[in-house]
Design a protein around this motif. Structure first.
Motif, PDB file in Angstrom:
ATOM      1  N   ARG A  73      41.685  49.206  63.688  1.00  0.00           N
ATOM      2  CA  ARG A  73      42.082  50.070  62.567  1.00  0.00           C
ATOM      3  C   ARG A  73      41.829  49.387  61.221  1.00  0.00           C
ATOM      4  O   ARG A  73      41.280  49.990  60.293  1.00  0.00           O
ATOM      5  N   LEU A  74      42.204  48.107  61.122  1.00  0.00           N
ATOM      6  CA  LEU A  74      42.101  47.417  59.838  1.00  0.00           C
ATOM      7  C   LEU A  74      40.655  47.139  59.424  1.00  0.00           C
ATOM      8  O   LEU A  74      40.348  47.069  58.225  1.00  0.00           O
ATOM      9  N   ARG A  75      39.758  46.993  60.393  1.00  0.00           N
ATOM     10  CA  ARG A  75      38.360  46.697  60.062  1.00  0.00           C
ATOM     11  C   ARG A  75      37.654  47.869  59.395  1.00  0.00           C
ATOM     12  O   ARG A  75      36.549  47.713  58.864  1.00  0.00           O
ATOM     13  N   ARG A  76      38.283  49.024  59.400  1.00  0.00           N
ATOM     14  CA  ARG A  76      37.706  50.166  58.692  1.00  0.00           C
ATOM     15  C   ARG A  76      37.863  50.007  57.180  1.00  0.00           C
ATOM     16  O   ARG A  76      37.133  50.625  56.405  1.00  0.00           O
ATOM     17  N   GLU A  77      38.835  49.174  56.773  1.00  0.00           N
ATOM     18  CA  GLU A  77      39.130  49.029  55.346  1.00  0.00           C
ATOM     19  C   GLU A  77      38.947  47.607  54.831  1.00  0.00           C
ATOM     20  O   GLU A  77      38.898  47.398  53.617  1.00  0.00           O
ATOM     21  N   HIS A  78      38.862  46.627  55.742  1.00  0.00           N
ATOM     22  CA  HIS A  78      38.777  45.220  55.331  1.00  0.00           C
ATOM     23  C   HIS A  78      37.653  44.521  56.090  1.00  0.00           C
ATOM     24  O   HIS A  78      37.294  44.946  57.199  1.00  0.00           O
ATOM     25  N   PRO A  79      37.107  43.451  55.535  1.00  0.00           N
ATOM     26  CA  PRO A  79      36.076  42.694  56.237  1.00  0.00           C
ATOM     27  C   PRO A  79      36.604  42.168  57.579  1.00  0.00           C
ATOM     28  O   PRO A  79      37.765  41.733  57.670  1.00  0.00           O
ATOM     29  N   ALA A  80      35.740  42.194  58.585  1.00  0.00           N
ATOM     30  CA  ALA A  80      36.146  41.770  59.925  1.00  0.00           C
ATOM     31  C   ALA A  80      36.648  40.327  59.925  1.00  0.00           C
ATOM     32  O   ALA A  80      37.625  39.988  60.621  1.00  0.00           O
ATOM     33  N   GLU A  81      35.994  39.457  59.139  1.00  0.00           N
ATOM     34  CA  GLU A  81      36.385  38.045  59.092  1.00  0.00           C
ATOM     35  C   GLU A  81      37.805  37.891  58.551  1.00  0.00           C
ATOM     36  O   GLU A  81      38.600  37.096  59.066  1.00  0.00           O
ATOM     37  N   LEU A  82      38.153  38.665  57.553  1.00  0.00           N
ATOM     38  CA  LEU A  82      39.488  38.602  56.968  1.00  0.00           C
ATOM     39  C   LEU A  82      40.534  39.138  57.948  1.00  0.00           C
ATOM     40  O   LEU A  82      41.625  38.560  58.080  1.00  0.00           O
ATOM     41  N   VAL A  83      40.223  40.207  58.629  1.00  0.00           N
ATOM     42  CA  VAL A  83      41.157  40.782  59.604  1.00  0.00           C
ATOM     43  C   VAL A  83      41.451  39.768  60.712  1.00  0.00           C
ATOM     44  O   VAL A  83      42.609  39.552  61.096  1.00  0.00           O
ATOM     45  N   SER A  84      40.396  39.122  61.218  1.00  0.00           N
ATOM     46  CA  SER A  84      40.581  38.122  62.278  1.00  0.00           C
ATOM     47  C   SER A  84      41.434  36.958  61.784  1.00  0.00           C
ATOM     48  O   SER A  84      42.323  36.467  62.497  1.00  0.00           O
ATOM     49  N   ALA A  85      41.159  36.502  60.561  1.00  0.00           N
ATOM     50  CA  ALA A  85      41.916  35.394  59.996  1.00  0.00           C
ATOM     51  C   ALA A  85      43.384  35.768  59.821  1.00  0.00           C
ATOM     52  O   ALA A  85      44.283  34.969  60.114  1.00  0.00           O
TER      53      ALA A  85
END
Length: 390
Positions: free
Chosen positions: A33-45
């Motif tokens: 859900r979050l990767r739709r609005e934020h960079p994948a690297e930031l979501v993982s971090a």
């Protein structure tokens, strides 16, 4: 480093707040859900940091853990906040106003020292760890008292500080390190540094052999809630050669008096299980004297006595039965007493508690404690329950 830098941005901080209470079982769905609005690297971090913060609550408490930044090693190796606060308090009582914290990790000890009003130079050679320590000082409003420096601790000049605190790395690529000279930096370097400072404290593994303790140091073993957490070598504090066990919360401190080993005597009505810090500090004799007891066996750290004398340094149990080790007899006795809650403790026995529970299959409304041990050299079962104050 890049992950931490991302998390320190306004977007990263906001995302950390959003994922703070994420259930690990829901991580995949949340990440999608979050990767739709934020960079994948930031979501993982952010999800990785949230996981570390959840683990860190046990050491730092929820309020601090949710604001701090951690590395996997930082969560594993950092000092529990209660222990760090105790040690910082002792530093303050010694009149220390500035400390060089060498091998500072993610800053747990530096935070406690700063909260005690002590100015800290926190040093670590790992860039990510030093960055996390700096971020933690800022997050907790302590940046004015904590200077974080990325450097090799062996090259840092500590001459301008009242005290030195050294917490050498005791884990390597293959796990826990038991040889003090294999610490990073080695214990010999830490001791030499301590001897060159007005006051010093060296954090070491609680299993260190007593013969490895330098004559100039006072040795202190610390437990928290009954769990042994660490040993500390103090220089310029206390008396050289002193040994003490400190129990948290409290603190309660038992000082060694150089007593001879307690005598071995028959099992009495009460059994005392000394705190782990007392055992590691080799202060069982002091507990035995305090409760008027002796050992059940010359090689076992259980103290027995005929009278109940409560002590903060040992848990007391009233013993109702003594049997030679025999699973069938124990099973029959527990069935007769309708024991369904069985606590198994052991010293000097190879039997695993869970294995014994499976074999005796406790059932019923009552509770009991069984001690698997040796009495005068013979495998023995002592059955009882926590002693009630008189």
């Amino acid at each position: 480093m890049n992950d931490l830098a991302l998390l320190l941005t306004p977007e990263g901080r906001a995302l950390l707040d959003e994922v703070r209470d994420t259930d690990p079982a829901q991580e995949l769905a949340v990440a999608t859900r979050l990767r739709r609005e934020h960079p994948a690297e930031l979501v993982s971090a952010a999800l990785g940091q949230a996981r570390l913060r959840q683990r860190a609550v046990a050491k730092f408490g929820a309020e601090d853990a949710r604001r701090m930044y951690f590395t996997p090693n930082g969560v594993e190796q950092s000092t529990r906040a209660s222990v760090a606060a105790y040690r910082a308090g002792r530093m303050r009582e010694l009149g220390v106003t500035s400390v060089a914290d060498l091998c500072c990790g993610i800053g747990g000890d530096a935070i406690a020292l700063a909260r005690a009003g002590i100015r800290v130079l926190a040093v670590d050679r790992d860039p990510l760890t030093a960055a996390a320590a700096r971020a933690n000082a800022e997050a907790l409003g302590l940046a004015g008292l904590i200077e974080v420096r990325e450097a090799d601790v062996t090259e840092v000049d500590t001459a301008g500080y009242d005290a030195v605190f050294v917490d050498p790395a005791r884990r390597g690529g293959r796990g826990r390190i038991f040889d003090p000279e294999a610490y990073s930096p080695p214990l010999s370097w830490a001791v030499a540094t301590a001897l060159g400072a007005p006051r010093a404290a060296l954090k070491i593994a609680p299993g260190i052999p007593h013969e490895a303790i330098p004559a100039e140091a006072e040795a202190e073993w610390i437990s928290d809630g009954g769990d042994v957490k660490e040993a500390v070598l103090w220089f310029g504090a206390g008396e050289p050669g002193n040994v003490r066990a400190t129990l948290l919360p409290g603190p309660r401190t038992l000082l060694g008096r150089g007593l001879p080993d307690p005598r071995v005597r028959p099992v009495g009505r009460y059994l005392y299980e000394p705190d782990g810090a007392v055992i590691r500090a080799h202060l069982v004799a002091e507990v035995a004297e305090e409760v008027g007891g002796g050992l059940v066996d010359e090689t076992i750290a259980y103290v027995t006595a005929d009278e109940l004398r409560p002590t903060p340094y040992a848990s007391a149990y009233e013993i109702t039965d003594r049997l030679p080790f025999n699973v069938k007899k124990l099973k029959a006795l527990l069935r007769e007493r309708e024991v369904g809650t069985l606590t198994v403790k052991k010293r000097g026995s190879a039997v695993e508690p869970e294995e014994l529970r499976r074999k005796v299959k406790p059932q019923g409304p009552n509770a009991a404690t069984v001690f698997l041990t040796r009495v005068a050299g013979a495998p023995t079962m002592l059955i009882g329950a926590p002693a009630q104050p008189l």
